[in-house]
Motif scaffolding. Structure first.
Motif, PDB file in Angstrom:
ATOM      1  N   THR A 131     -65.675 -29.671  42.677  1.00 19.75           N
ATOM      2  CA  THR A 131     -66.419 -30.775  43.304  1.00 19.75           C
ATOM      3  C   THR A 131     -66.562 -31.984  42.377  1.00 19.75           C
ATOM      4  O   THR A 131     -67.299 -32.912  42.697  1.00 19.75           O
ATOM      5  N   VAL A 132     -65.859 -31.978  41.249  1.00 20.65           N
ATOM      6  CA  VAL A 132     -65.925 -33.098  40.309  1.00 20.65           C
ATOM      7  C   VAL A 132     -64.508 -33.533  39.938  1.00 20.65           C
ATOM      8  O   VAL A 132     -63.757 -32.781  39.311  1.00 20.65           O
ATOM      9  N   LEU A 133     -64.148 -34.752  40.352  1.00 16.50           N
ATOM     10  CA  LEU A 133     -62.844 -35.339  40.035  1.00 16.50           C
ATOM     11  C   LEU A 133     -63.043 -36.415  38.974  1.00 16.50           C
ATOM     12  O   LEU A 133     -63.848 -37.323  39.156  1.00 16.50           O
ATOM     13  N   ILE A 134     -62.320 -36.303  37.859  1.00 15.60           N
ATOM     14  CA  ILE A 134     -62.399 -37.302  36.795  1.00 15.60           C
ATOM     15  C   ILE A 134     -61.137 -38.158  36.836  1.00 15.60           C
ATOM     16  O   ILE A 134     -60.044 -37.696  36.526  1.00 15.60           O
ATOM     17  N   ASN A 135     -61.280 -39.423  37.241  1.00 15.99           N
ATOM     18  CA  ASN A 135     -60.178 -40.371  37.208  1.00 15.99           C
ATOM     19  C   ASN A 135     -60.197 -41.116  35.872  1.00 15.99           C
ATOM     20  O   ASN A 135     -61.267 -41.304  35.283  1.00 15.99           O
ATOM     21  N   PRO A 136     -59.048 -41.558  35.369  1.00 19.87           N
ATOM     22  CA  PRO A 136     -59.041 -42.261  34.076  1.00 19.87           C
ATOM     23  C   PRO A 136     -59.853 -43.540  34.067  1.00 19.87           C
ATOM     24  O   PRO A 136     -60.422 -43.919  33.053  1.00 19.87           O
ATOM     25  N   GLU A 264     -58.800 -53.120  36.571  1.00 15.50           N
ATOM     26  CA  GLU A 264     -58.002 -54.063  37.344  1.00 15.50           C
ATOM     27  C   GLU A 264     -56.831 -54.587  36.527  1.00 15.50           C
ATOM     28  O   GLU A 264     -55.697 -54.671  37.031  1.00 15.50           O
ATOM     29  N   ALA A 265     -57.061 -54.912  35.262  1.00 19.11           N
ATOM     30  CA  ALA A 265     -55.992 -55.443  34.428  1.00 19.11           C
ATOM     31  C   ALA A 265     -54.951 -54.379  34.098  1.00 19.11           C
ATOM     32  O   ALA A 265     -53.744 -54.625  34.175  1.00 19.11           O
ATOM     33  N   SER A 266     -55.412 -53.174  33.742  1.00 20.09           N
ATOM     34  CA  SER A 266     -54.464 -52.150  33.289  1.00 20.09           C
ATOM     35  C   SER A 266     -53.587 -51.629  34.416  1.00 20.09           C
ATOM     36  O   SER A 266     -52.523 -51.055  34.162  1.00 20.09           O
ATOM     37  N   SER A 267     -53.993 -51.846  35.666  1.00 19.66           N
ATOM     38  CA  SER A 267     -53.201 -51.333  36.781  1.00 19.66           C
ATOM     39  C   SER A 267     -52.040 -52.242  37.154  1.00 19.66           C
ATOM     40  O   SER A 267     -51.237 -51.891  38.021  1.00 19.66           O
ATOM     41  N   LEU A 268     -51.934 -53.411  36.519  1.00 16.72           N
ATOM     42  CA  LEU A 268     -50.955 -54.401  36.961  1.00 16.72           C
ATOM     43  C   LEU A 268     -49.725 -54.484  36.069  1.00 16.72           C
ATOM     44  O   LEU A 268     -48.898 -55.381  36.227  1.00 16.72           O
ATOM     45  N   GLY A 269     -49.594 -53.571  35.098  1.00 16.82           N
ATOM     46  CA  GLY A 269     -48.349 -53.476  34.345  1.00 16.82           C
ATOM     47  C   GLY A 269     -48.057 -54.640  33.427  1.00 16.82           C
ATOM     48  O   GLY A 269     -46.886 -55.016  33.263  1.00 16.82           O
ATOM     49  N   ARG A 270     -49.087 -55.238  32.827  1.00 12.44           N
ATOM     50  CA  ARG A 270     -48.912 -56.318  31.867  1.00 12.44           C
ATOM     51  C   ARG A 270     -49.524 -55.906  30.525  1.00 12.44           C
ATOM     52  O   ARG A 270     -50.434 -55.065  30.494  1.00 12.44           O
ATOM     53  N   PRO A 271     -49.060 -56.470  29.401  1.00 13.41           N
ATOM     54  CA  PRO A 271     -49.714 -56.166  28.128  1.00 13.41           C
ATOM     55  C   PRO A 271     -51.214 -56.449  28.205  1.00 13.41           C
ATOM     56  O   PRO A 271     -51.625 -57.492  28.718  1.00 13.41           O
ATOM     57  N   LEU A 272     -51.997 -55.513  27.706  1.00 13.35           N
ATOM     58  CA  LEU A 272     -53.457 -55.607  27.796  1.00 13.35           C
ATOM     59  C   LEU A 272     -54.066 -55.436  26.410  1.00 13.35           C
ATOM     60  O   LEU A 272     -53.834 -54.418  25.751  1.00 13.35           O
ATOM     61  N   TYR A 273     -54.855 -56.423  25.984  1.00 15.20           N
ATOM     62  CA  TYR A 273     -55.545 -56.373  24.705  1.00 15.20           C
ATOM     63  C   TYR A 273     -57.051 -56.326  24.958  1.00 15.20           C
ATOM     64  O   TYR A 273     -57.587 -57.114  25.744  1.00 15.20           O
ATOM     65  N   ILE A 274     -57.718 -55.407  24.286  1.00 14.93           N
ATOM     66  CA  ILE A 274     -59.150 -55.208  24.477  1.00 14.93           C
ATOM     67  C   ILE A 274     -59.920 -55.869  23.343  1.00 14.93           C
ATOM     68  O   ILE A 274     -59.613 -55.655  22.164  1.00 14.93           O
ATOM     69  N   PHE A 275     -60.923 -56.668  23.712  1.00 17.16           N
ATOM     70  CA  PHE A 275     -61.868 -57.202  22.742  1.00 17.16           C
ATOM     71  C   PHE A 275     -63.102 -56.308  22.756  1.00 17.16           C
ATOM     72  O   PHE A 275     -63.731 -56.127  23.798  1.00 17.16           O
ATOM     73  N   ALA A 319     -59.193 -43.945  25.483  1.00 17.45           N
ATOM     74  CA  ALA A 319     -58.193 -43.292  26.323  1.00 17.45           C
ATOM     75  C   ALA A 319     -57.073 -44.254  26.703  1.00 17.45           C
ATOM     76  O   ALA A 319     -55.889 -43.880  26.712  1.00 17.45           O
ATOM     77  N   LEU A 320     -57.423 -45.508  27.011  1.00 18.00           N
ATOM     78  CA  LEU A 320     -56.409 -46.496  27.344  1.00 18.00           C
ATOM     79  C   LEU A 320     -55.474 -46.749  26.163  1.00 18.00           C
ATOM     80  O   LEU A 320     -54.257 -46.840  26.318  1.00 18.00           O
ATOM     81  N   ARG A 327     -54.028 -52.219  23.831  1.00 20.46           N
ATOM     82  CA  ARG A 327     -54.155 -52.316  22.380  1.00 20.46           C
ATOM     83  C   ARG A 327     -55.374 -53.188  22.073  1.00 20.46           C
ATOM     84  O   ARG A 327     -55.878 -53.903  22.929  1.00 20.46           O
ATOM     85  N   TRP A 328     -55.827 -53.142  20.831  1.00 21.91           N
ATOM     86  CA  TRP A 328     -56.979 -53.942  20.426  1.00 21.91           C
ATOM     87  C   TRP A 328     -56.539 -55.369  20.134  1.00 21.91           C
ATOM     88  O   TRP A 328     -55.446 -55.604  19.605  1.00 21.91           O
TER      89      TRP A 328
END
Length: 365
Positions: A131-136, A264-275, A319-320, A327-328
């Motif tokens: 009864t517990v689903l963990i999505n990323p 939203e950003a990570s699902s679109l297949g572009r380089p993603l940098y986290i601040f 995890a991302l 990336r950072w």
């Protein structure tokens, strides 16, 4: 298996509250199901926590006059998110004689067994199970086709701005994170370094949570081509460019406290940098802003609350990064010099989390 006709499909109530991120997830899941759906706006009273904790199954914590009516015929399924809507969902099930199935997004305050399905993310310390689903990542409503259409409509007005476009998504105060003007300066400096290397324009979108002082610090520190959208200065007659900025992005910079923006950003297949808007490890107590009610209560909960009541957003960020989906921001200059080869393996699949959850729900019926 014989398919249901539209008249035989389960009826869904979506409980919507004051938090846009919660509402987005609820509606994204309802969209993935494709069943007849009715929106129910639930407005909580300022003192809702007390009756919710004491009585659990109650409507005393909501303003029933201002909220959507809750009356028969009762739905087959209720989708909720957030603490304030939990007692309402459980009250509806009680009124239906236990027939209504409950699906909750996020972390429930009520016992896990109160729900037929919980759809959560790694930031909460829940154990996966029947009864517990963990999505990323949290669910969202954006699709590749939708953001591409928004980008196409916005492109003529932005044609004078040089490419590539770096879309910068800025959140604000959230839980343990206090977004100070100093952190806004650091973010803008990181964007400056990135664009000095790549050229182009920064398309910057704040959120309703972005403090005015942070927006002002970012704007004052930027020394590159940029177009900014700030909620506190927005013109009601001007469309929100957020979806267009998603579709136009050649890369993203996202503040790490916003799970919805990261999703939203990570699902679109572009380089993603986290601040990372957090404070340096070991320096928590040296910052007066951490003694505000929200960051202080979060610190106390992480120290003393039961494990399932804790929340650690850094688990999603890590995890991302570990999965190669982000990336950072401080690493951006070196990675861009290498051609951003790490991002070539990213695949856009905006709706996969919602579809997985929808299949689990269909199995309940």
């Amino acid at each position: 298996m014989q398919r249901r006709t539209p008249s035989q499909e389960p009826r869904v109530w979506c409980l919507l509250g004051r938090k846009a991120g919660d509402n987005t997830q609820v509606l994204a899941l309802a969209d993935a199901l494709g069943w007849p759906m009715e929106r129910k706006t639930i407005l909580a009273r300022g003192w809702e926590l007390l009756p919710h904790l004491m009585l659990r199954v109650t409507l005393l914590g909501i303003d029933q006059q201002a909220s959507s009516p809750l009356s028969p015929p009762w739905p087959d399924l209720v989708i909720s998110a957030g603490r304030r809507n939990e007692p309402v969902a459980r009250w509806i099930k009680q009124q239906s004689g236990g027939r209504t199935k409950l699906v909750h997004l996020g972390r429930p305050w009520a016992p896990v067994e109160s729900y037929d399905l919980i759809v959560s993310t790694p930031q909460y310390f829940l154990t996966p199970g029947p009864t517990v689903l963990i999505n990323p990542l949290p669910l969202h409503q954006f699709t590749r086709a939708g953001v591409d259409h928004a980008a196409q409509e916005a492109a003529p007005a932005l044609a004078h701005l040089p490419r590539p476009y770096t879309t910068v998504l800025i959140g604000g105060d959230s839980g343990p994170f206090v977004f100070t003007p100093q952190k806004g300066q650091l973010l803008a400096q990181g964007v400056n370094r990135l664009l000095h290397q790549t050229g182009g324009t920064a398309l910057i979108s704040g959120s309703p949570r972005t403090p005015r002082a942070v927006a002002e610090a970012v704007s004052a520190t930027l020394d590159v081509s940029a177009q900014c959208y700030w909620w506190h200065d927005r013109d009601p007659a001007t469309p929100n460019p957020y979806a267009a900025y998603l579709g136009l992005a050649d890369r993203f910079v996202v503040t790490g406290e916003s799970m919805s923006m990261l999703a939203e950003a990570s699902s679109l297949g572009r380089p993603l940098y986290i601040f990372d808007p957090g404070d340096a490890p070991g320096a928590w107590g040296s910052h007066p802003h951490n003694f505000r009610p929200k960051p202080l209560s979060h610190a106390l909960a992480m120290r003393f609350a039961p494990r399932r009541m804790r929340r650690d957003v850094s688990r999603i960020q890590q995890a991302l990064v570990q999965a190669g989906h982000a990336r950072w921001l401080p690493e951006a200059p070196q990675l861009i010099a290498e051609g951003e080869t790490w991002a070539k393996k990213m695949r856009s699949d905006p709706s996969v989390g919602a579809q997985i959850a929808a299949e689990r729900i269909r199995a309940l019926f």
